[in-house]
Design a protein around this motif. Structure first.
Motif, PDB file in Angstrom:
ATOM      1  N   TYR A   1       6.151  16.798  -3.554  1.00 36.08           N
ATOM      2  CA  TYR A   1       7.415  16.748  -2.823  1.00 36.08           C
ATOM      3  C   TYR A   1       8.570  16.403  -3.761  1.00 36.08           C
ATOM      4  CZ  TYR A   1       4.695  16.670   1.560  1.00 36.08           C
ATOM      5  OH  TYR A   1       3.846  16.974   2.600  1.00 36.08           O
ATOM      6  N   ALA A   2       8.329  15.492  -4.698  1.00 40.04           N
ATOM      7  CA  ALA A   2       9.380  15.128  -5.652  1.00 40.04           C
ATOM      8  C   ALA A   2       9.752  16.328  -6.522  1.00 40.04           C
ATOM      9  CB  ALA A   2       8.933  13.955  -6.511  1.00 40.04           C
ATOM     10  N   THR A   3       8.753  17.073  -6.956  1.00 37.09           N
ATOM     11  CA  THR A   3       9.011  18.270  -7.762  1.00 37.09           C
ATOM     12  C   THR A   3       9.781  19.306  -6.955  1.00 37.09           C
ATOM     13  OG1 THR A   3       7.001  17.911  -9.077  1.00 37.09           O
ATOM     14  CG2 THR A   3       7.928  20.134  -9.077  1.00 37.09           C
ATOM     15  N   ALA A   4       9.347  19.533  -5.712  1.00 39.05           N
ATOM     16  CA  ALA A   4      10.039  20.498  -4.852  1.00 39.05           C
ATOM     17  C   ALA A   4      11.468  20.067  -4.575  1.00 39.05           C
ATOM     18  CB  ALA A   4       9.277  20.669  -3.540  1.00 39.05           C
ATOM     19  N   GLY A   5      11.674  18.770  -4.334  1.00 37.45           N
ATOM     20  CA  GLY A   5      13.011  18.275  -4.066  1.00 37.45           C
ATOM     21  C   GLY A   5      13.937  18.462  -5.246  1.00 37.45           C
ATOM     22  N   LEU A   6      13.415  18.230  -6.453  1.00 37.30           N
ATOM     23  CA  LEU A   6      14.235  18.443  -7.640  1.00 37.30           C
ATOM     24  C   LEU A   6      14.594  19.919  -7.773  1.00 37.30           C
ATOM     25  CD1 LEU A   6      15.246  16.523  -9.958  1.00 37.30           C
ATOM     26  CD2 LEU A   6      13.417  17.497 -11.357  1.00 37.30           C
ATOM     27  N   ALA A   7      13.648  20.807  -7.470  1.00 29.03           N
ATOM     28  CA  ALA A   7      13.913  22.251  -7.541  1.00 29.03           C
ATOM     29  C   ALA A   7      14.931  22.683  -6.501  1.00 29.03           C
ATOM     30  CB  ALA A   7      12.612  23.034  -7.345  1.00 29.03           C
ATOM     31  N   MET A   8      14.916  22.080  -5.315  1.00 31.31           N
ATOM     32  CA  MET A   8      15.852  22.442  -4.251  1.00 31.31           C
ATOM     33  C   MET A   8      17.287  22.054  -4.586  1.00 31.31           C
ATOM     34  SD  MET A   8      13.790  21.313  -0.822  1.00 31.31           S
ATOM     35  CE  MET A   8      12.176  21.969  -0.413  1.00 31.31           C
TER      36      MET A   8
ATOM     37  N   ASP B   1       0.857  -1.191   0.000  1.00 29.89           N
ATOM     38  CA  ASP B   1       0.000   0.000   0.000  1.00 29.89           C
ATOM     39  C   ASP B   1       0.888   1.233   0.000  1.00 29.89           C
ATOM     40  OD1 ASP B   1      -1.919   1.937   0.273  1.00 29.89           O
ATOM     41  OD2 ASP B   1      -2.797   1.149   2.123  1.00 29.89           O
ATOM     42  N   PHE B   2       1.189   1.754  -1.192  1.00 30.72           N
ATOM     43  CA  PHE B   2       2.073   2.909  -1.261  1.00 30.72           C
ATOM     44  C   PHE B   2       1.863   3.698  -2.544  1.00 30.72           C
ATOM     45  CE2 PHE B   2       5.483  -0.437  -2.535  1.00 30.72           C
ATOM     46  CZ  PHE B   2       5.042  -0.471  -3.843  1.00 30.72           C
ATOM     47  N   ALA B   3       2.307   4.928  -2.473  1.00 29.65           N
ATOM     48  CA  ALA B   3       2.342   5.806  -3.638  1.00 29.65           C
ATOM     49  C   ALA B   3       3.805   6.058  -3.972  1.00 29.65           C
ATOM     50  CB  ALA B   3       1.636   7.126  -3.336  1.00 29.65           C
ATOM     51  N   ILE B   4       4.121   6.075  -5.267  1.00 31.94           N
ATOM     52  CA  ILE B   4       5.480   6.327  -5.733  1.00 31.94           C
ATOM     53  C   ILE B   4       5.428   7.446  -6.763  1.00 31.94           C
ATOM     54  CG2 ILE B   4       7.533   5.367  -6.842  1.00 31.94           C
ATOM     55  CD1 ILE B   4       6.378   2.560  -6.176  1.00 31.94           C
ATOM     56  N   ALA B   5       6.165   8.514  -6.519  1.00 31.75           N
ATOM     57  CA  ALA B   5       6.236   9.626  -7.474  1.00 31.75           C
ATOM     58  C   ALA B   5       7.686   9.933  -7.767  1.00 31.75           C
ATOM     59  CB  ALA B   5       5.535  10.866  -6.927  1.00 31.75           C
ATOM     60  N   THR B   6       8.004  10.115  -9.038  1.00 33.87           N
ATOM     61  CA  THR B   6       9.359  10.460  -9.440  1.00 33.87           C
ATOM     62  C   THR B   6       9.331  11.705 -10.308  1.00 33.87           C
ATOM     63  OG1 THR B   6      10.091   8.150  -9.383  1.00 33.87           O
ATOM     64  CG2 THR B   6      11.427   9.688 -10.664  1.00 33.87           C
TER      65      THR B   6
END
Length: 246
Positions: free
Chosen positions: A198-205, A155-160
């Motif tokens: 969060y993945a998008t923000a992390g890439l921007a950071m 039971d999980f979500a994965i976003a890249t």
């Protein structure tokens, strides 16, 4: 949605019921595409961006997304910014959110074992068979025929968010320039809309966001930097012996 979407339902249901559930998923995702596409001139999100609709005149779905984007802007210190490109574009949240809603609807309709994959953003529940977990590959950011991790769970979500399909398309809102320090950021947790943002923000950071990503409550992360070095948080659900750089 701008990407291929696939669905697997593993529940032992009659074929006619499986078709009904699948049709509901794709009808919903098509409706999301019509409402939120930045490429359709008359989409609701474009009409809102042009000022033709006030917030009060928007649909409940668009108001939900506007509120979520505002909250995420605060949570990420402005690194998730739906206005980063100079116009309102909530795509970094909408894809994950819409798939999460589709999975929630499947669960409410009686499907406890399924996954939906929208261009690498995945919401999975249950397993392929009773007692068996799902195994999901995360694409290598440089070699399309390889994977950097195999994630497993029930039971999980994965976003890249990465640079391998659209190049350096994520903008650092604080500099106005493309973010180039990381090649991909994968976030795993319970909610795909949040994981996607969060993945998008992390890439921007960039590299400066690694500590922030690792401290996200309830979420685990795997990162590949520009030198193809891999890092992941302690609870990242990857199978052992994966070599991110391989």
């Amino acid at each position: 949605m701008g990407t291929a979407i696939s669905l697997q339902i593993s529940d032992p249901l009659p074929e006619s019921r499986l078709h009904e559930l699948a049709d509901d998923v794709f009808d919903w995702l098509r409706a999301v595409d019509r409402r939120f596409s930045t490429y359709l001139e008359d989409s609701e999100v474009n009409r809102f961006d042009r000022g033709e609709l006030s917030v009060g005149e928007c649909s409940a779905d668009l108001r939900t997304v506007i509120d979520a984007c505002a909250s995420l802007w605060r949570t990420t210190d402005g690194y998730f910014d739906a206005y980063a490109t100079g116009r309102f574009d909530p795509s970094g949240y909408v894809k994950g959110w819409s798939v999460q809603v589709a999975s929630d609807r499947l669960l409410a309709a009686g499907s406890g074992s399924h996954w939906i994959n929208a261009g690498g953003d995945i919401r999975a529940r249950g397993g392929p068979a009773p007692g068996q977990p799902w195994r999901m590959g995360v694409r290598h950011p440089e070699q399309a025929d390889k994977i950097c991790w195999v994630l497993t769970g029930h039971d999980f979500a994965i976003a890249t968010s990465g640079t391998y399909e659209r190049g350096h398309h994520v903008i650092d809102p604080h500099t106005g320039r493309p973010a180039t320090a990381l090649r991909s950021v994968t976030v795993v947790g319970a909610d795909l809309g949040l994981a996607d943002a969060y993945a998008t923000a992390g890439l921007a950071m960039g590299r400066g966001g690694l500590r922030w990503l690792a401290a996200l409550p309830g979420y685990e992360v795997g990162v590949i930097n520009a030198d193809l070095e891999g890092f992941c948080s302690a609870g990242f659900p990857a199978l052992p012996d994966d070599d991110p750089a391989g």
